[in-house]
Design a protein around this motif. Sequence first.
Motif, PDB file in Angstrom:
ATOM      1  N   LYS A 326      29.685 -28.397 -13.554  1.00 32.96           N
ATOM      2  CA  LYS A 326      29.889 -27.457 -12.308  1.00 32.96           C
ATOM      3  C   LYS A 326      28.701 -27.289 -11.281  1.00 32.96           C
ATOM      4  CE  LYS A 326      34.150 -25.107 -13.602  1.00 32.96           C
ATOM      5  NZ  LYS A 326      34.893 -23.942 -13.849  1.00 32.96           N
ATOM      6  N   HIS A 327      27.545 -27.778 -11.692  1.00 32.06           N
ATOM      7  CA  HIS A 327      26.319 -27.680 -11.049  1.00 32.06           C
ATOM      8  C   HIS A 327      25.827 -28.943 -10.670  1.00 32.06           C
ATOM      9  CE1 HIS A 327      26.219 -23.547 -12.922  1.00 32.06           C
ATOM     10  NE2 HIS A 327      26.728 -24.100 -13.894  1.00 32.06           N
ATOM     11  N   THR A 328      25.069 -28.787  -9.527  1.00 30.96           N
ATOM     12  CA  THR A 328      24.153 -30.181  -8.946  1.00 30.96           C
ATOM     13  C   THR A 328      22.751 -29.657  -8.809  1.00 30.96           C
ATOM     14  OG1 THR A 328      26.051 -30.789  -7.756  1.00 30.96           O
ATOM     15  CG2 THR A 328      23.952 -31.645  -7.063  1.00 30.96           C
ATOM     16  N   ILE A 329      21.780 -30.431  -9.111  1.00 32.42           N
ATOM     17  CA  ILE A 329      20.481 -30.171  -9.059  1.00 32.42           C
ATOM     18  C   ILE A 329      20.033 -31.404  -8.138  1.00 32.42           C
ATOM     19  CG2 ILE A 329      18.339 -30.225 -10.469  1.00 32.42           C
ATOM     20  CD1 ILE A 329      19.740 -29.292 -12.847  1.00 32.42           C
ATOM     21  N   GLN A 330      19.151 -30.880  -7.183  1.00 33.52           N
ATOM     22  CA  GLN A 330      18.664 -31.706  -6.304  1.00 33.52           C
ATOM     23  C   GLN A 330      17.076 -32.093  -6.276  1.00 33.52           C
ATOM     24  OE1 GLN A 330      21.070 -30.445  -2.718  1.00 33.52           O
ATOM     25  NE2 GLN A 330      21.753 -32.577  -2.632  1.00 33.52           N
ATOM     26  N   ALA A 331      16.396 -32.899  -5.971  1.00 29.96           N
ATOM     27  CA  ALA A 331      15.166 -32.940  -5.775  1.00 29.96           C
ATOM     28  C   ALA A 331      14.865 -34.019  -4.987  1.00 29.96           C
ATOM     29  CB  ALA A 331      14.393 -33.167  -7.205  1.00 29.96           C
ATOM     30  N   GLY A 332      13.605 -34.084  -4.433  1.00 31.86           N
ATOM     31  CA  GLY A 332      13.469 -35.233  -3.492  1.00 31.86           C
ATOM     32  C   GLY A 332      11.779 -34.965  -2.878  1.00 31.86           C
ATOM     33  N   VAL A 333      11.479 -36.082  -2.127  1.00 33.42           N
ATOM     34  CA  VAL A 333      10.000 -35.843  -1.612  1.00 33.42           C
ATOM     35  C   VAL A 333      10.195 -36.782  -0.220  1.00 33.42           C
ATOM     36  CG1 VAL A 333       9.214 -37.758  -2.923  1.00 33.42           C
ATOM     37  CG2 VAL A 333       7.565 -36.132  -1.720  1.00 33.42           C
ATOM     38  N   GLU A 334       9.466 -36.268   0.760  1.00 36.34           N
ATOM     39  CA  GLU A 334       9.496 -37.139   2.050  1.00 36.34           C
ATOM     40  C   GLU A 334       7.871 -37.070   2.531  1.00 36.34           C
ATOM     41  OE1 GLU A 334      12.677 -36.744   4.992  1.00 36.34           O
ATOM     42  OE2 GLU A 334      11.035 -35.633   6.252  1.00 36.34           O
TER      43      GLU A 334
END
Length: 334
Positions: A326-334
């Motif tokens: 039931k969990h979402t982990i988000q990561a990113g770079v711009e």
Amino acid sequence: MHRKTLTSIPVEARDITRALYRLPNVSQATGFYPEAPNVAINGANSLFTSYLIDGMDNNERFLGGMKFNIPIGMVENISVLTNNFSTEYGNTANGVVNITTRTGTNELHGEAFYLTRPGPSFIDAASPYNQRDLSGNFVKDGFMRQQAGFAVGGALKKDKTFFYINAEQTWDSKDNLLNVPQLGINTIVPGSNNFTYLSGKLTHLWSDRFRSNLRINAGKVFIERQGGGLDGGVGFPSSGNRQDRNSILIASQNTYVASNFKSETNIQYSRFRWNYGAANNPASPQVTVQDPTGINIAVLGHTGYIFDETENTIQLQQKFNWYLNKHTIQAGVE
């Protein structure tokens, strides 16, 4: 706001910003200069509204607003984020307008249109208030508009490669009055605006999990300031100038989706040139003519100011999403 809604409601000149006023927490802004962005979110300064195309930057950073004013024919969906949005949509403390562009399908489909606004003698009711054109500048008697365009989408290879193309052109005609009783001059000075918007999108499905999009948007805007004035002026055509706003965006977006993982790698190059006051007579000085009482009766020559700047931007994005129960982990770079 979905495409079906956009095409079913009256929107002036197919300009999507005119449709956004119908959404909650969105209102029409009144800027301190004609070309100021016209969308305010939560009552905040319209200069802080962020505009995205397919999640990628579409903001010019001279005075605020969109680099490429994408027309309705290229829009699949518009999302307006007014508060509590993800850090994925950063770069502003205000709201975000994210436009999802159309994509071709296996079936060939398209549209073509032509519309005209013949002017006050036919459809415009008398009003004490001056209207504004698409650039935000006031217009009055003699304002007429013609607009035409087409869009077509389909498959280059069924179930694999798809295309979508959109082209729209707007022509505005507008009149100013040059009125100098001391010289016996009372004449109409005609002017024009031209808005050209071209868009294309190519989508390829490498597999069930991996897809790539290539999108190109190009805009050419010409706005004439021909002299005279709405109710009369002493600026002769030689003192006129024009405004050019030219933009191009080229974006590549690549998405990989697994059972519990998603990766998105994007790159975009954009160029925006704003020549705000290109003089009709760039080599001549500005001259003001006065009558014997000291009243200005003519303005001739160069406008006296220059604003011609170009912005080049390269944007890189890398986003990751992990889905764990039931969990979402988000990561990113711009």
